[in-house]
Design a protein around this motif. Sequence first.
Motif, PDB file in Angstrom:
ATOM      1  N   ASP A  96      28.390  47.300  66.610  1.00  0.00           N
ATOM      2  CA  ASP A  96      29.259  47.255  67.780  1.00  0.00           C
ATOM      3  C   ASP A  96      29.072  48.528  68.593  1.00  0.00           C
ATOM      4  OD1 ASP A  96      30.386  44.763  67.240  1.00  0.00           O
ATOM      5  OD2 ASP A  96      31.874  45.635  65.891  1.00  0.00           O
ATOM      6  N   ALA A  97      28.610  48.369  69.837  1.00  0.00           N
ATOM      7  CA  ALA A  97      28.409  49.505  70.728  1.00  0.00           C
ATOM      8  C   ALA A  97      29.751  50.068  71.173  1.00  0.00           C
ATOM      9  CB  ALA A  97      27.584  49.078  71.935  1.00  0.00           C
ATOM     10  N   LEU A  98      29.721  51.267  71.744  1.00  0.00           N
ATOM     11  CA  LEU A  98      30.939  51.930  72.173  1.00  0.00           C
ATOM     12  C   LEU A  98      31.481  51.386  73.496  1.00  0.00           C
ATOM     13  CD1 LEU A  98      29.824  53.848  69.980  1.00  0.00           C
ATOM     14  CD2 LEU A  98      30.677  55.750  71.340  1.00  0.00           C
ATOM     15  N   ALA A  99      30.611  50.717  74.267  1.00  0.00           N
ATOM     16  CA  ALA A  99      31.029  50.130  75.545  1.00  0.00           C
ATOM     17  C   ALA A  99      30.121  48.932  75.825  1.00  0.00           C
ATOM     18  CB  ALA A  99      30.971  51.149  76.678  1.00  0.00           C
ATOM     19  N   LYS A 100      30.432  48.209  76.881  1.00  0.00           N
ATOM     20  CA  LYS A 100      29.695  46.980  77.191  1.00  0.00           C
ATOM     21  C   LYS A 100      28.271  47.250  77.666  1.00  0.00           C
ATOM     22  CE  LYS A 100      33.812  44.262  78.375  1.00  0.00           C
ATOM     23  NZ  LYS A 100      34.498  43.463  79.423  1.00  0.00           N
ATOM     24  N   GLY A 101      27.465  46.203  77.532  1.00  0.00           N
ATOM     25  CA  GLY A 101      26.094  46.290  77.960  1.00  0.00           C
ATOM     26  C   GLY A 101      25.886  45.979  79.424  1.00  0.00           C
ATOM     27  N   THR A 102      24.893  46.618  80.031  1.00  0.00           N
ATOM     28  CA  THR A 102      24.491  46.377  81.416  1.00  0.00           C
ATOM     29  C   THR A 102      22.958  46.274  81.436  1.00  0.00           C
ATOM     30  OG1 THR A 102      24.199  48.713  81.990  1.00  0.00           O
ATOM     31  CG2 THR A 102      26.432  47.802  82.191  1.00  0.00           C
ATOM     32  N   ARG A 103      22.377  46.242  82.616  1.00  0.00           N
ATOM     33  CA  ARG A 103      20.907  46.210  82.694  1.00  0.00           C
ATOM     34  C   ARG A 103      20.295  47.424  81.994  1.00  0.00           C
ATOM     35  NH1 ARG A 103      16.331  44.512  85.029  1.00  0.00           N
ATOM     36  NH2 ARG A 103      17.330  42.653  85.823  1.00  0.00           N
TER      37      ARG A 103
END
Length: 340
Positions: free
Chosen positions: A328-335
């Motif tokens: 689980d990453a610390l924040a959401k994914g983007t490009r």
Amino acid sequence: MQRRHLVRPVAVLAAICALTLTGCGTETREPGTGTGSAGTDRTIRAHKVMQLTQVHEETGMTLLEGPTFDSSGKLIVVDVTAPAGKPKVMRVNVEKKTADGLHTDSRGAYTSAQFSPYDGRLYLSDYAHGEVVSLAPDGSDPRTFFTGKVDGAQMNPDDIAFDEAGNLYVSDSRGLSEGKAHGRVVRIGREGEKATVLADGLAATNGISFDADYRGLWISELTQNRISYLHLDGEGGVTSKHTAIRVDGGIAQTDSIAVDADGNLYQGLHGRAAMAVYDRNGKRLATVEVPAHAAGLESATNVAITPGGTKAYMTVSGPAGGYLYTFDALAKGTRQSNGG
């Protein structure tokens, strides 16, 4: 590859040379150490998703790289040292834990993959031949996007990143095999016609990613275990460059970089099955670790975070084969959450 891959240790460089049947130099070196930033706040345990590859008899290794999501949510992964006839680009259904070959050829040593926001095609850096090629999303219609010398020198393109207009930024690991700081950052216009050197004199340029606001580029220098920051002028130029983070890697070296929606950096480590996570101000936030019982895994080269979500998928390789791990990453994914 050298990515880490090719840029990496002598074994990888030799394997790529064997693939391309060209003469290559080798180097030996002590890993960088650095002074480091704040101590790790916590450990994030990654969990195995699936095994994708085994060590290839022809090259003596396997090295997964370049995870990036396509428009249907499938994960595209490259195997840097895959021989001719074996899948060099794979498409993975992470939910069903299945994978199929998307592309192979007789010569490419692909170290990264990204989809262009300009034409929607899949772009691959060919470290061994100094080229960037593109494919249709289904793996068909291979084209050479860029080849040839830049400012009189052939590239060794490792990772790639696109700006919002579709111009391509390349980490050029030139000089790695000689152990010299000849690495560069190269910008290629979205039509593939004009290439410009934005920075040079770098120590085996490896990871490259825009920051969350597209105001600058984070780049990792593998043989110095440091992350540098290039501030951009918005018109394809660089206004300043500085060392931003010195990574305490021990025996490991800085590989690819991805950035989440909050601007946090995920720094892959070649030589250790782990990733270091920093905030934009250089504070060490966490270390992503593969379980200690997962023997035979030596490098966590790269990561992709699900667009709009926090599920991250990390490429991990070693004598045991090539694997996908999740955390689980610390924040959401983007490009920019696809690590080159």
